[in-house]
Design a protein around this motif. Structure first.
Motif, PDB file in Angstrom:
ATOM      1  N   THR A  42       2.304  -0.068 -15.469  1.00  0.00           N
ATOM      2  CA  THR A  42       2.460   0.944 -14.422  1.00  0.00           C
ATOM      3  C   THR A  42       3.047   0.299 -13.182  1.00  0.00           C
ATOM      4  O   THR A  42       2.596  -0.772 -12.752  1.00  0.00           O
ATOM      5  CB  THR A  42       1.100   1.574 -14.078  1.00  0.00           C
ATOM      6  N   GLN A  43       4.058   0.931 -12.608  1.00  0.00           N
ATOM      7  CA  GLN A  43       4.640   0.437 -11.366  1.00  0.00           C
ATOM      8  C   GLN A  43       3.807   0.916 -10.188  1.00  0.00           C
ATOM      9  O   GLN A  43       3.535   2.106 -10.050  1.00  0.00           O
ATOM     10  CB  GLN A  43       6.082   0.921 -11.215  1.00  0.00           C
ATOM     11  N   ASP A  44       3.413  -0.023  -9.349  1.00  0.00           N
ATOM     12  CA  ASP A  44       2.628   0.322  -8.165  1.00  0.00           C
ATOM     13  C   ASP A  44       3.533   0.914  -7.095  1.00  0.00           C
ATOM     14  O   ASP A  44       4.408   0.233  -6.567  1.00  0.00           O
ATOM     15  CB  ASP A  44       1.930  -0.926  -7.631  1.00  0.00           C
ATOM     16  N   THR A  45       3.315   2.175  -6.758  1.00  0.00           N
ATOM     17  CA  THR A  45       4.041   2.811  -5.653  1.00  0.00           C
ATOM     18  C   THR A  45       3.135   3.053  -4.449  1.00  0.00           C
ATOM     19  O   THR A  45       3.623   3.370  -3.361  1.00  0.00           O
ATOM     20  CB  THR A  45       4.649   4.153  -6.099  1.00  0.00           C
ATOM     21  N   ASN A  46       1.841   2.882  -4.658  1.00  0.00           N
ATOM     22  CA  ASN A  46       0.903   3.150  -3.559  1.00  0.00           C
ATOM     23  C   ASN A  46       1.041   2.145  -2.417  1.00  0.00           C
ATOM     24  O   ASN A  46       0.795   2.474  -1.263  1.00  0.00           O
ATOM     25  CB  ASN A  46      -0.533   3.155  -4.078  1.00  0.00           C
ATOM     26  N   THR A  47       1.441   0.917  -2.756  1.00  0.00           N
ATOM     27  CA  THR A  47       1.618  -0.089  -1.708  1.00  0.00           C
ATOM     28  C   THR A  47       2.696   0.336  -0.722  1.00  0.00           C
ATOM     29  O   THR A  47       2.509   0.266   0.500  1.00  0.00           O
ATOM     30  CB  THR A  47       1.972  -1.449  -2.325  1.00  0.00           C
ATOM     31  N   ARG A  48       3.825   0.788  -1.246  1.00  0.00           N
ATOM     32  CA  ARG A  48       4.899   1.218  -0.342  1.00  0.00           C
ATOM     33  C   ARG A  48       4.470   2.449   0.462  1.00  0.00           C
ATOM     34  O   ARG A  48       4.775   2.552   1.662  1.00  0.00           O
ATOM     35  CB  ARG A  48       6.167   1.521  -1.132  1.00  0.00           C
ATOM     36  N   THR A  49       3.767   3.375  -0.189  1.00  0.00           N
ATOM     37  CA  THR A  49       3.289   4.562   0.523  1.00  0.00           C
ATOM     38  C   THR A  49       2.379   4.171   1.673  1.00  0.00           C
ATOM     39  O   THR A  49       2.541   4.645   2.814  1.00  0.00           O
ATOM     40  CB  THR A  49       2.525   5.484  -0.442  1.00  0.00           C
ATOM     41  N   LEU A  50       1.406   3.305   1.401  1.00  0.00           N
ATOM     42  CA  LEU A  50       0.463   2.899   2.448  1.00  0.00           C
ATOM     43  C   LEU A  50       1.175   2.122   3.547  1.00  0.00           C
ATOM     44  O   LEU A  50       0.941   2.363   4.736  1.00  0.00           O
ATOM     45  CB  LEU A  50      -0.657   2.061   1.845  1.00  0.00           C
ATOM     46  N   ALA A  51       2.044   1.195   3.160  1.00  0.00           N
ATOM     47  CA  ALA A  51       2.741   0.383   4.154  1.00  0.00           C
ATOM     48  C   ALA A  51       3.567   1.260   5.092  1.00  0.00           C
ATOM     49  O   ALA A  51       3.574   1.062   6.317  1.00  0.00           O
ATOM     50  CB  ALA A  51       3.623  -0.648   3.466  1.00  0.00           C
ATOM     51  N   SER A  52       4.254   2.250   4.527  1.00  0.00           N
ATOM     52  CA  SER A  52       5.088   3.138   5.350  1.00  0.00           C
ATOM     53  C   SER A  52       4.238   3.962   6.306  1.00  0.00           C
ATOM     54  O   SER A  52       4.577   4.121   7.494  1.00  0.00           O
ATOM     55  CB  SER A  52       5.911   4.058   4.454  1.00  0.00           C
ATOM     56  N   GLN A  53       3.126   4.500   5.786  1.00  0.00           N
ATOM     57  CA  GLN A  53       2.271   5.320   6.645  1.00  0.00           C
ATOM     58  C   GLN A  53       1.592   4.473   7.717  1.00  0.00           C
ATOM     59  O   GLN A  53       1.460   4.912   8.872  1.00  0.00           O
ATOM     60  CB  GLN A  53       1.245   6.067   5.802  1.00  0.00           C
ATOM     61  N   CYS A  54       1.159   3.285   7.351  1.00  0.00           N
ATOM     62  CA  CYS A  54       0.544   2.402   8.342  1.00  0.00           C
ATOM     63  C   CYS A  54       1.545   2.038   9.432  1.00  0.00           C
ATOM     64  O   CYS A  54       1.215   2.038  10.633  1.00  0.00           O
ATOM     65  CB  CYS A  54       0.014   1.140   7.667  1.00  0.00           C
ATOM     66  N   PHE A  55       2.770   1.727   9.047  1.00  0.00           N
ATOM     67  CA  PHE A  55       3.792   1.351  10.021  1.00  0.00           C
ATOM     68  C   PHE A  55       4.038   2.482  11.013  1.00  0.00           C
ATOM     69  O   PHE A  55       4.108   2.270  12.226  1.00  0.00           O
ATOM     70  CB  PHE A  55       5.087   0.996   9.301  1.00  0.00           C
ATOM     71  N   SER A  56       4.144   3.699  10.498  1.00  0.00           N
ATOM     72  CA  SER A  56       4.453   4.835  11.367  1.00  0.00           C
ATOM     73  C   SER A  56       3.320   5.131  12.343  1.00  0.00           C
ATOM     74  O   SER A  56       3.548   5.710  13.411  1.00  0.00           O
ATOM     75  CB  SER A  56       4.764   6.078  10.537  1.00  0.00           C
ATOM     76  N   LEU A  57       2.104   4.714  12.000  1.00  0.00           N
ATOM     77  CA  LEU A  57       0.944   4.977  12.848  1.00  0.00           C
ATOM     78  C   LEU A  57       0.548   3.779  13.702  1.00  0.00           C
ATOM     79  O   LEU A  57      -0.261   3.913  14.625  1.00  0.00           O
ATOM     80  CB  LEU A  57      -0.254   5.391  11.989  1.00  0.00           C
ATOM     81  N   GLY A  58       1.085   2.603  13.390  1.00  0.00           N
ATOM     82  CA  GLY A  58       0.744   1.412  14.148  1.00  0.00           C
ATOM     83  C   GLY A  58      -0.409   0.614  13.576  1.00  0.00           C
ATOM     84  O   GLY A  58      -0.946  -0.268  14.247  1.00  0.00           O
ATOM     85  N   ILE A  59      -0.790   0.895  12.328  1.00  0.00           N
ATOM     86  CA  ILE A  59      -1.830   0.110  11.663  1.00  0.00           C
ATOM     87  C   ILE A  59      -1.166  -1.120  11.045  1.00  0.00           C
ATOM     88  O   ILE A  59      -0.276  -1.000  10.208  1.00  0.00           O
ATOM     89  CB  ILE A  59      -2.546   0.935  10.577  1.00  0.00           C
ATOM     90  N   ASN A  60      -1.602  -2.281  11.465  1.00  0.00           N
ATOM     91  CA  ASN A  60      -0.941  -3.533  11.096  1.00  0.00           C
ATOM     92  C   ASN A  60      -1.428  -4.027   9.731  1.00  0.00           C
ATOM     93  O   ASN A  60      -2.415  -4.736   9.620  1.00  0.00           O
ATOM     94  CB  ASN A  60      -1.209  -4.586  12.170  1.00  0.00           C
ATOM     95  N   LEU A  61      -0.721  -3.638   8.669  1.00  0.00           N
ATOM     96  CA  LEU A  61      -1.070  -4.051   7.306  1.00  0.00           C
ATOM     97  C   LEU A  61      -0.597  -5.481   7.101  1.00  0.00           C
ATOM     98  O   LEU A  61       0.599  -5.772   7.166  1.00  0.00           O
ATOM     99  CB  LEU A  61      -0.403  -3.116   6.300  1.00  0.00           C
ATOM    100  N   GLN A  62      -1.540  -6.382   6.829  1.00  0.00           N
ATOM    101  CA  GLN A  62      -1.216  -7.801   6.782  1.00  0.00           C
ATOM    102  C   GLN A  62      -1.377  -8.449   5.418  1.00  0.00           C
ATOM    103  O   GLN A  62      -0.815  -9.513   5.176  1.00  0.00           O
ATOM    104  CB  GLN A  62      -2.079  -8.573   7.787  1.00  0.00           C
ATOM    105  N   LYS A  63      -2.141  -7.828   4.533  1.00  0.00           N
ATOM    106  CA  LYS A  63      -2.369  -8.492   3.247  1.00  0.00           C
ATOM    107  C   LYS A  63      -2.541  -7.470   2.142  1.00  0.00           C
ATOM    108  O   LYS A  63      -3.110  -6.397   2.356  1.00  0.00           O
ATOM    109  CB  LYS A  63      -3.606  -9.400   3.315  1.00  0.00           C
TER     110      LYS A  63
END
Length: 277
Positions: A42-63
């Motif tokens: 299965t290809q993980d697409t949730n990482t990109r979804t979360l990273a994009s939403q975090c970026f737009s809101l200012g949540i600093n996803l680091q790991k």
């Protein structure tokens, strides 16, 4: 030849002054759970979804951790991530089958025990209705008990229903926020849940500006290093991304949470690169 552009300038209002980076700025981590991710099935697409939403809101996803369907692996990852970051998100492992063990692993990580969540069971009954063959019943048939496992949460969990059309909640234990692995559900629930979390964290949206140039990366490198050092006190980050089109060029990205400093940094880069070209 070069051009400049601003890709994200939608900044939520904030009374926080933009000075130097604070030592305790909130950070986030993501634990992706599933043997199917690690095997390539299965290809993980949730990482990109979360990273994009975090970026737009200012949540600093680091790991980002990717772990197998193993209670020990999930617990170890969550224990470490929870200690190192302000918030931790998970995806996967909350279904009715034997390998869906995320809630159990979360309980294990924090010394908790599992208990059926009555409001979730009631919501499941109401929303599922007669559309499924096995409705949740902790004392029912094997299929009904399996269905009910999806409402078996750590006893100390804080449960938030984020969508009136869904029975599955976001389950939080301490700073760990558990979401489903199904991509469409993950995206839908994250979009409903993250804005309020961002408000609680007191963060401001990231801004990204770009400079497009035909200057090679080898020539760019000392310029970027010098400007990065100059703007580091405002937590500005620079990156260079080669584009192998015709003709080839580089996109220099400027990212930060202060529009003033992002745009000043971009403009300085543009001037320096103009002198080179």
């Amino acid at each position: 030849m070069f051009c400049v552009r601003t890709l994200c300038a939608c900044v939520r209002s904030s009374t926080r002054a933009f000075t130097q980076k604070t030592a305790h700025a909130p950070t986030a981590a993501f634990c992706v759970i599933g043997d199917e991710i690690l095997s390539g099935k299965t290809q993980d697409t949730n990482t990109r979804t979360l990273a994009s939403q975090c970026f737009s809101l200012g949540i600093n996803l680091q790991k980002i951790d990717i772990v197998p369907d193993s209670r020990a692996s999930i617990s170890a990852s969550l224990t470490q991530l929870s200690h190192e970051h302000s918030v931790v998100f998970t995806s996967g492992g909350i279904g009715p089958t034997h390998d869906d063990i995320t809630y159990d692993a979360v309980a294990h990580a924090f010394g908790d025990e599992l208990a059926y969540h009555s409001a979730t069971l009631d919501r499941m009954q109401r929303i599922m209705g007669d559309k499924v063959r096995a409705r949740p019943d902790p004392n029912g048939t094997s299929a009904e008990r399996a269905c009910a496992r999806m409402a078996l949460f750590p006893r100390s969990a804080h449960v938030t229903f984020v969508d009136s059309g869904l029975w599955v909640p976001v389950v939080r234990v301490r700073n760990v926020h558990v979401l489903p692995g199904i991509p469409r559900l993950f995206a839908r629930m994250a979009a409903a849940y993250l804005p309020a979390l961002a408000e609680q964290l007191g963060v401001s949206a990231f801004v990204r500006a770009e400079v497009v140039t035909h200057v090679s990366e080898s020539v760019l490198a000392p310029v970027l290093e010098r400007v990065q050092i100059e703007y580091a006190p405002w937590n500005i980050k620079l990156g260079s991304y080669p584009q192998w089109t015709s003709p080839p060029h580089n996109i220099v990205s400027v990212v930060g949470q202060s529009p003033e400093h992002v745009h000043a940094c971009r403009d300085k880069l543009a001037r320096l690169l103009a002198d080179i070209t």
